[in-house]
Write a protein that holds these residues in place. Structure first.
Motif, short mmCIF file in Angstrom:
data_model
loop_
_atom_site.label_atom_id
_atom_site.label_comp_id
_atom_site.label_asym_id
_atom_site.label_seq_id
_atom_site.Cartn_x
_atom_site.Cartn_y
_atom_site.Cartn_z
N TRP A 1 -1.50 18.16 8.31
CA TRP A 1 -1.63 18.96 6.84
C TRP A 1 -2.94 19.36 6.36
N GLN A 2 -3.93 18.54 6.65
CA GLN A 2 -5.21 19.03 6.29
C GLN A 2 -5.67 20.10 7.15
N MET A 3 -5.56 20.14 8.29
CA MET A 3 -5.83 21.15 9.21
C MET A 3 -5.03 22.47 9.15
N ALA B 1 -3.70 22.97 6.13
CA ALA B 1 -4.18 23.63 5.03
C ALA B 1 -5.46 24.62 5.03
N LEU B 2 -6.43 23.93 5.98
CA LEU B 2 -7.64 24.56 6.09
C LEU B 2 -7.66 25.92 7.01
N PHE B 3 -6.75 25.92 8.03
CA PHE B 3 -6.49 27.18 8.92
C PHE B 3 -5.77 28.17 7.62
N GLY B 4 -4.66 27.85 7.16
CA GLY B 4 -4.17 28.81 6.21
C GLY B 4 -4.84 29.37 5.17
N TYR B 5 -5.68 28.56 4.49
CA TYR B 5 -6.75 29.04 3.42
C TYR B 5 -7.53 30.16 3.88
N LEU B 6 -8.27 29.78 5.22
CA LEU B 6 -9.49 30.69 5.73
C LEU B 6 -8.80 31.83 6.44
N LEU B 7 -7.60 31.64 6.95
CA LEU B 7 -6.94 33.11 7.36
C LEU B 7 -6.50 33.78 6.02
N GLY B 8 -5.88 33.28 5.25
CA GLY B 8 -5.61 33.92 4.15
C GLY B 8 -6.53 34.68 3.14
N THR C 1 0.76 -1.10 -0.14
CA THR C 1 -0.07 -0.05 0.00
C THR C 1 1.02 1.29 0.11
N LEU C 2 0.40 2.30 -0.75
CA LEU C 2 1.12 3.59 -0.58
C LEU C 2 1.13 4.17 0.81
N PRO C 3 2.20 4.76 1.04
CA PRO C 3 2.11 5.59 2.32
C PRO C 3 1.04 6.66 2.40
N VAL C 4 0.60 7.24 3.42
CA VAL C 4 -0.29 8.27 3.45
C VAL C 4 0.60 9.52 3.32
N ILE C 5 0.26 10.26 2.34
CA ILE C 5 1.14 11.59 2.00
C ILE C 5 0.48 12.73 2.79
N VAL C 6 -0.89 12.69 2.70
CA VAL C 6 -1.36 13.90 3.41
C VAL C 6 -1.80 13.71 4.66
N THR C 7 -1.33 14.16 5.83
CA THR C 7 -1.50 13.75 7.20
C THR C 7 -2.93 14.62 7.77
N HIS C 8 -3.29 14.32 8.76
CA HIS C 8 -4.29 15.06 9.41
C HIS C 8 -3.78 16.35 9.53
N TYR D 1 1.72 22.08 15.09
CA TYR D 1 2.00 20.75 14.53
C TYR D 1 3.57 20.62 14.11
N ALA D 2 4.03 20.78 12.91
CA ALA D 2 5.45 20.71 12.63
C ALA D 2 5.73 21.83 11.63
N SER D 3 7.08 21.62 11.51
CA SER D 3 7.39 22.82 10.21
C SER D 3 6.99 22.41 9.11
N ASP D 4 6.73 21.10 8.56
CA ASP D 4 6.24 20.76 7.40
C ASP D 4 4.55 21.31 7.27
N ALA D 5 3.88 21.02 8.23
CA ALA D 5 2.48 21.76 8.27
C ALA D 5 2.46 23.22 8.18
N ALA D 6 3.86 24.03 8.49
CA ALA D 6 3.82 25.25 8.45
C ALA D 6 3.93 25.61 7.05
N ILE D 7 4.85 24.98 6.37
CA ILE D 7 5.07 25.34 4.86
C ILE D 7 3.65 24.99 4.17
N VAL D 8 2.84 24.09 4.60
CA VAL D 8 1.40 23.66 3.92
C VAL D 8 0.59 25.04 4.15
N ALA D 9 0.56 25.49 5.50
CA ALA D 9 -0.30 26.45 5.78
C ALA D 9 0.05 27.87 5.21
#
Length: 204
Positions: free
Chosen positions: A12-14, A16-23, A3-10, A84-92
């Motif tokens: 990251w999703q949160m 992304a949503l937070f970053g979009y709504l704020l932006g 099986t493929l690894p889960v790339i988009v984590t929870h 979260y973490a630095s990778d989530a910060a990049i997504v946001a």
């Protein structure tokens, strides 16, 4: 086949949503409406960013828009990184710029993401972000073309981020650079034709 690894984590999703709504908060539009400076979408270029706010003649509102649009990008990165973490910060950070450019509240007709991008870069790596801001300011003051200043700063930012930050943040800067150039297509055409209005000049 495994099986493929889960790339988009929870996270990251949160982020992304937070970053979009704020932006997606259209500070320029809200400020000009609140202070009765007119409907920003019917002034100048129709853009909701600080450069177009300046065309209303309200320099204070333009400065406030610049700071708030930059601030929402920085806050998206800093809070996502804290939660979260630095990778989530990049997504946001990426989604904050997308939210500014394509806000669902305005039928996805937003700004060009210059101030928000600068805020994201400052929060990701303040030395690289500071040099990017200095590049934008230098070009804007000397040549008085906001769009050209943004394009040059965008183009330089991945190199600044690589040498003053790290390769992951440099990738983010490169993605934001590409998005910025896409959003400035009309400006690029006007610059090439000598028809781009300068800072403070009302668009015909």
């Amino acid at each position: 086949m495994g099986t493929l690894p889960v790339i988009v984590t929870h996270e990251w999703q949160m982020a992304a949503l937070f970053g979009y709504l704020l932006g997606s908060i259209p500070f320029g539009l809200l400020l000009t409406k609140f202070f009765q400076a007119g409907d920003l979408r019917s002034i100048g270029s129709g853009n909701i960013g600080a450069t177009n706010v300046l065309r209303t003649g309200r320099k204070g509102l333009a400065a406030a828009t610049l700071l708030l649009d930059g601030g929402k990008g920085a806050v998206a990165v800093l809070l996502a990184g804290y939660w979260y973490a630095s990778d989530a910060a990049i997504v946001a950070g990426m989604m904050a710029v997308i939210g500014h450019n394509f806000p669902m509240w305005l039928r996805f007709q937003g700004g060009k993401g210059v101030a928000t991008t600068l805020g994201v870069l400052l929060a990701m790596s303040w030395p690289a972000g500071l040099v990017t801001c200095a590049t934008w300011l230098l070009v804007a003051v000397t040549l008085r073309y906001s769009s050209l200043a943004a394009l040059i700063a965008f183009a330089a930012s991945p190199f600044y981020m690589y040498f003053l930050g790290d390769e992951h943040r440099a990738v983010l800067a490169a993605l934001l650079c590409g998005l910025g150039f896409i959003r400035h297509q009309e400006n690029i055409v006007r610059l090439r034709n000598g028809e781009e209005p300068k800072i403070g000049q009302k668009k015909e």
